[in-house]
Design a protein around this motif. Structure first.
Motif, PDB file in Angstrom:
ATOM      1  N   PRO A 269       0.821  -1.216   0.000  1.00 61.60           N
ATOM      2  CA  PRO A 269       0.000   0.000   0.000  1.00 61.60           C
ATOM      3  C   PRO A 269       0.849   1.257   0.000  1.00 61.60           C
ATOM      4  O   PRO A 269       1.982   1.262   0.452  1.00 61.60           O
ATOM      5  CB  PRO A 269      -0.815  -0.136   1.290  1.00 61.60           C
ATOM      6  N   THR A 270       0.261   2.323  -0.501  1.00 64.36           N
ATOM      7  CA  THR A 270       1.005   3.580  -0.620  1.00 64.36           C
ATOM      8  C   THR A 270       0.449   4.631   0.319  1.00 64.36           C
ATOM      9  O   THR A 270      -0.767   4.762   0.454  1.00 64.36           O
ATOM     10  CB  THR A 270       0.954   4.116  -2.067  1.00 64.36           C
ATOM     11  N   PRO A 271       1.301   5.406   1.020  1.00 60.12           N
ATOM     12  CA  PRO A 271       0.817   6.446   1.929  1.00 60.12           C
ATOM     13  C   PRO A 271       0.122   7.599   1.226  1.00 60.12           C
ATOM     14  O   PRO A 271      -0.441   8.457   1.888  1.00 60.12           O
ATOM     15  CB  PRO A 271       2.095   6.928   2.622  1.00 60.12           C
ATOM     16  N   SER A 272       0.171   7.643  -0.115  1.00 61.08           N
ATOM     17  CA  SER A 272      -0.437   8.764  -0.822  1.00 61.08           C
ATOM     18  C   SER A 272      -1.958   8.647  -0.895  1.00 61.08           C
ATOM     19  O   SER A 272      -2.624   9.561  -1.339  1.00 61.08           O
ATOM     20  CB  SER A 272       0.134   8.870  -2.238  1.00 61.08           C
ATOM     21  N   ALA A 273      -2.498   7.501  -0.480  1.00 57.09           N
ATOM     22  CA  ALA A 273      -3.948   7.342  -0.465  1.00 57.09           C
ATOM     23  C   ALA A 273      -4.536   8.071   0.732  1.00 57.09           C
ATOM     24  O   ALA A 273      -3.981   8.034   1.833  1.00 57.09           O
ATOM     25  CB  ALA A 273      -4.307   5.860  -0.410  1.00 57.09           C
ATOM     26  N   ARG A 274      -5.675   8.734   0.526  1.00 55.88           N
ATOM     27  CA  ARG A 274      -6.299   9.470   1.614  1.00 55.88           C
ATOM     28  C   ARG A 274      -7.819   9.463   1.458  1.00 55.88           C
ATOM     29  O   ARG A 274      -8.352   9.302   0.357  1.00 55.88           O
ATOM     30  CB  ARG A 274      -5.780  10.907   1.668  1.00 55.88           C
ATOM     31  N   ILE A 275      -8.467   9.672   2.598  1.00 54.06           N
ATOM     32  CA  ILE A 275      -9.927   9.765   2.649  1.00 54.06           C
ATOM     33  C   ILE A 275     -10.272  11.072   3.338  1.00 54.06           C
ATOM     34  O   ILE A 275      -9.775  11.351   4.432  1.00 54.06           O
ATOM     35  CB  ILE A 275     -10.536   8.586   3.427  1.00 54.06           C
ATOM     36  N   THR A 276     -11.123  11.862   2.710  1.00 57.53           N
ATOM     37  CA  THR A 276     -11.604  13.099   3.308  1.00 57.53           C
ATOM     38  C   THR A 276     -13.081  12.927   3.623  1.00 57.53           C
ATOM     39  O   THR A 276     -13.864  12.538   2.754  1.00 57.53           O
ATOM     40  CB  THR A 276     -11.401  14.297   2.367  1.00 57.53           C
TER      41      THR A 276
ATOM     42  N   LEU B  43     -14.597  11.053   0.418  1.00 58.13           N
ATOM     43  CA  LEU B  43     -13.952  11.192  -0.893  1.00 58.13           C
ATOM     44  C   LEU B  43     -12.584  10.516  -0.847  1.00 58.13           C
ATOM     45  O   LEU B  43     -11.660  11.015  -0.199  1.00 58.13           O
ATOM     46  CB  LEU B  43     -13.789  12.662  -1.271  1.00 58.13           C
ATOM     47  N   PRO B  44     -12.410   9.363  -1.512  1.00 57.02           N
ATOM     48  CA  PRO B  44     -11.087   8.746  -1.619  1.00 57.02           C
ATOM     49  C   PRO B  44     -10.286   9.396  -2.733  1.00 57.02           C
ATOM     50  O   PRO B  44     -10.832   9.707  -3.796  1.00 57.02           O
ATOM     51  CB  PRO B  44     -11.411   7.284  -1.952  1.00 57.02           C
ATOM     52  N   SER B  45      -9.017   9.635  -2.499  1.00 58.86           N
ATOM     53  CA  SER B  45      -8.202  10.296  -3.514  1.00 58.86           C
ATOM     54  C   SER B  45      -6.747   9.880  -3.343  1.00 58.86           C
ATOM     55  O   SER B  45      -6.384   9.148  -2.420  1.00 58.86           O
ATOM     56  CB  SER B  45      -8.341  11.822  -3.415  1.00 58.86           C
ATOM     57  N   GLY B  46      -5.904  10.388  -4.240  1.00 60.93           N
ATOM     58  CA  GLY B  46      -4.486  10.062  -4.217  1.00 60.93           C
ATOM     59  C   GLY B  46      -4.138   8.987  -5.225  1.00 60.93           C
ATOM     60  O   GLY B  46      -5.002   8.307  -5.778  1.00 60.93           O
ATOM     61  N   THR B  47      -2.843   8.809  -5.439  1.00 60.54           N
ATOM     62  CA  THR B  47      -2.396   7.813  -6.419  1.00 60.54           C
ATOM     63  C   THR B  47      -2.729   6.394  -5.982  1.00 60.54           C
ATOM     64  O   THR B  47      -2.857   5.507  -6.820  1.00 60.54           O
ATOM     65  CB  THR B  47      -0.883   7.942  -6.645  1.00 60.54           C
ATOM     66  N   GLY B  48      -2.875   6.188  -4.673  1.00 54.23           N
ATOM     67  CA  GLY B  48      -3.276   4.874  -4.171  1.00 54.23           C
ATOM     68  C   GLY B  48      -4.738   4.837  -3.790  1.00 54.23           C
ATOM     69  O   GLY B  48      -5.105   4.213  -2.779  1.00 54.23           O
ATOM     70  N   ARG B  49      -5.575   5.473  -4.585  1.00 54.74           N
ATOM     71  CA  ARG B  49      -6.977   5.630  -4.232  1.00 54.74           C
ATOM     72  C   ARG B  49      -7.692   4.295  -4.021  1.00 54.74           C
ATOM     73  O   ARG B  49      -8.608   4.198  -3.199  1.00 54.74           O
ATOM     74  CB  ARG B  49      -7.695   6.433  -5.322  1.00 54.74           C
ATOM     75  N   ARG B  50      -7.273   3.271  -4.684  1.00 53.80           N
ATOM     76  CA  ARG B  50      -7.975   1.985  -4.542  1.00 53.80           C
ATOM     77  C   ARG B  50      -7.873   1.459  -3.114  1.00 53.80           C
ATOM     78  O   ARG B  50      -8.762   0.763  -2.643  1.00 53.80           O
ATOM     79  CB  ARG B  50      -7.450   0.955  -5.557  1.00 53.80           C
ATOM     80  N   TRP B  51      -6.777   1.795  -2.405  1.00 49.37           N
ATOM     81  CA  TRP B  51      -6.659   1.372  -1.017  1.00 49.37           C
ATOM     82  C   TRP B  51      -7.643   2.148  -0.147  1.00 49.37           C
ATOM     83  O   TRP B  51      -8.219   1.609   0.806  1.00 49.37           O
ATOM     84  CB  TRP B  51      -5.233   1.573  -0.520  1.00 49.37           C
TER      85      TRP B  51
ATOM     86  N   GLN C 296      -2.748   1.766   5.182  1.00 52.45           N
ATOM     87  CA  GLN C 296      -1.869   2.936   5.128  1.00 52.45           C
ATOM     88  C   GLN C 296      -2.530   4.108   4.395  1.00 52.45           C
ATOM     89  O   GLN C 296      -1.953   4.733   3.516  1.00 52.45           O
ATOM     90  CB  GLN C 296      -0.528   2.574   4.473  1.00 52.45           C
ATOM     91  N   VAL C 297      -3.749   4.354   4.791  1.00 50.88           N
ATOM     92  CA  VAL C 297      -4.528   5.453   4.212  1.00 50.88           C
ATOM     93  C   VAL C 297      -4.757   6.506   5.294  1.00 50.88           C
ATOM     94  O   VAL C 297      -5.146   6.181   6.416  1.00 50.88           O
ATOM     95  CB  VAL C 297      -5.889   4.948   3.678  1.00 50.88           C
ATOM     96  N   SER C 298      -4.522   7.766   4.968  1.00 49.27           N
ATOM     97  CA  SER C 298      -4.793   8.849   5.920  1.00 49.27           C
ATOM     98  C   SER C 298      -6.264   9.238   5.857  1.00 49.27           C
ATOM     99  O   SER C 298      -6.892   9.181   4.800  1.00 49.27           O
ATOM    100  CB  SER C 298      -3.912  10.061   5.614  1.00 49.27           C
ATOM    101  N   VAL C 299      -6.810   9.624   7.016  1.00 51.59           N
ATOM    102  CA  VAL C 299      -8.208  10.044   7.113  1.00 51.59           C
ATOM    103  C   VAL C 299      -8.239  11.444   7.715  1.00 51.59           C
ATOM    104  O   VAL C 299      -7.612  11.694   8.747  1.00 51.59           O
ATOM    105  CB  VAL C 299      -9.037   9.077   7.978  1.00 51.59           C
ATOM    106  N   ALA C 300      -8.971  12.351   7.056  1.00 48.32           N
ATOM    107  CA  ALA C 300      -9.086  13.724   7.559  1.00 48.32           C
ATOM    108  C   ALA C 300     -10.533  14.177   7.426  1.00 48.32           C
ATOM    109  O   ALA C 300     -11.279  13.708   6.552  1.00 48.32           O
ATOM    110  CB  ALA C 300      -8.171  14.666   6.786  1.00 48.32           C
ATOM    111  N   THR C 301     -10.940  15.092   8.305  1.00 51.70           N
ATOM    112  CA  THR C 301     -12.283  15.667   8.269  1.00 51.70           C
ATOM    113  C   THR C 301     -12.219  17.068   7.664  1.00 51.70           C
ATOM    114  O   THR C 301     -11.434  17.900   8.114  1.00 51.70           O
ATOM    115  CB  THR C 301     -12.874  15.759   9.682  1.00 51.70           C
ATOM    116  N   HIS C 302     -13.018  17.298   6.656  1.00 48.61           N
ATOM    117  CA  HIS C 302     -13.051  18.622   6.032  1.00 48.61           C
ATOM    118  C   HIS C 302     -13.749  19.606   6.967  1.00 48.61           C
ATOM    119  O   HIS C 302     -14.784  19.279   7.563  1.00 48.61           O
ATOM    120  CB  HIS C 302     -13.793  18.551   4.697  1.00 48.61           C
TER     121      HIS C 302
END
Length: 338
Positions: free
Chosen positions: A2-9, A21-29, A72-78
């Motif tokens: 997995p790549t750390p560039s994946a993120r969920i907002t 919203l899943p985004s980043g180059t590793g969006r599938r993760w 290895q996906v970051s999660v943030a709240t908008h």
């Protein structure tokens, strides 16, 4: 791996749900983490968690954070409300029948695609080119007018600008309508109605005038009847009939017409066969071409005289209204209560 560039907002919606919203180059993760947590995905690929069952929502958020760590996906709240809610509030406040279509901007090319359809090449264009925005919304009136709504990252205000009309219906040559900025949905709707839409209608009207003038000049001066390519003549006549219909509707709606002018518009409407199908072999269109060449200039002059005046903004684009504090971060222990 997995790549750390994946993120969920995560976005809090006023309709008792959380939008992810899943985004980043590793969006599938990121998508995998959302699926494991129990988020549902609609046909627009927008992931949603309903909050009508508090216990189930808390459990889903707990699972999301666990799955995100595993993937290895970051999660943030908008910090601001879901843009889809803002878009719905705007279209509800606009006159007529509008709808909002929300777009998830998961990759830079999604924003670049929208950028290429913007009419104005200003700050809104720059934001689409340089800043990740998350979501955008297209506001449509059903008659061909399309507006783009985004949230400005620097201060959370909302920007609305016009998309260019379809090139199949109009070649936009007039100065672009100016975008508007507002801190709240109801202010954005007011600015759209008082500034953006009148500016848009004026730009469309001027573009129509430019197109019909070019076509008529080509037909009257550059070529004699029967000597120019038939396909080009048919295309020019089609454009004139399309724009003439809009001109006549505008003149009848907004002008005090003399009896002579009213009769002229009736004659033009009949002579151009505006209700007839676009059949190049029909006698009606052959007669319409003669009307176009002979009386087209008089209709253009009437339409030019009816050009809407420029819109003069009354005051700054952004009203100095207070922006509410951001909501608390959404965690398993602090899921919104009913």
């Amino acid at each position: 791996m997995p790549t750390p560039s994946a993120r969920i907002t995560l976005y809090l919606s006023g309709n008792d749900k959380i939008i992810a919203l899943p985004s980043g180059t590793g969006r599938r993760w990121a998508e995998t983490a959302l699926d494991l947590a129990g988020f549902t995905q609609n046909h627009d690929q927008i992931h949603t968690l309903l909050l009508d069952d508090q216990a189930r929502a808390r459990q889903a958020l707990t699972h999301l954070h666990q799955a995100a760590r595993d993937c290895q996906v970051s999660v943030a709240t908008h910090p601001r409300p879901y843009l889809g809610d803002i878009a719905e509030a705007i279209v509800t406040a606009l006159p007529g029948h509008w709808r909002a279509d929300v777009l998830g901007l998961r990759e830079p090319q999604d924003q670049h695609y929208l950028r290429d359809y913007l009419w104005e090449t200003g700050s809104l264009h720059t934001l689409l080119d340089t800043k990740p925005l998350g979501f955008a919304a297209i506001l449509r009136d059903g008659g061909g007018t399309e507006l783009l709504l985004i949230e400005r990252p620097s201060d959370g205000s909302y920007m609305v600008g016009a998309l260019t009309p379809s090139p199949d219906h109009l070649h936009a040559t007039a100065p672009a309508p100016r975008s508007v900025i507002a801190s709240e949905a109801h202010i954005a709707a007011r600015f759209i109605g008082s500034r953006l839409l009148p500016d848009y209608e004026r730009a469309v009207h001027l573009s129509r005038l430019h197109e019909v003038e070019e076509d008529l000049r080509w037909a009257q001066e550059a070529h004699e009847p029967g000597t120019y390519p038939i396909t080009e003549s048919q295309a020019a006549l089609h454009r004139f009939r399309t724009h003439a219909s809009a001109f006549i509707a505008t003149l009848r709606k907004g002008q005090s017409l003399s009896a002579e002018q009213a009769v002229f518009l009736d004659r033009m409407e009949d002579g151009l066969a505006l209700d007839a199908p676009d059949d190049p072999d029909s006698k009606a269109l052959a007669d319409a071409e003669a009307v176009w060449r002979i009386d087209g200039e008089a209709l253009i002059e009437m339409a030019r005289a009816a050009t809407p005046p420029p819109v003069t903004p009354a005051g700054p684009k952004v009203l100095p209204t207070a922006v509410p504090p951001p909501p608390a971060a959404i965690t398993p222990a602090s899921a919104p209560r009913r």
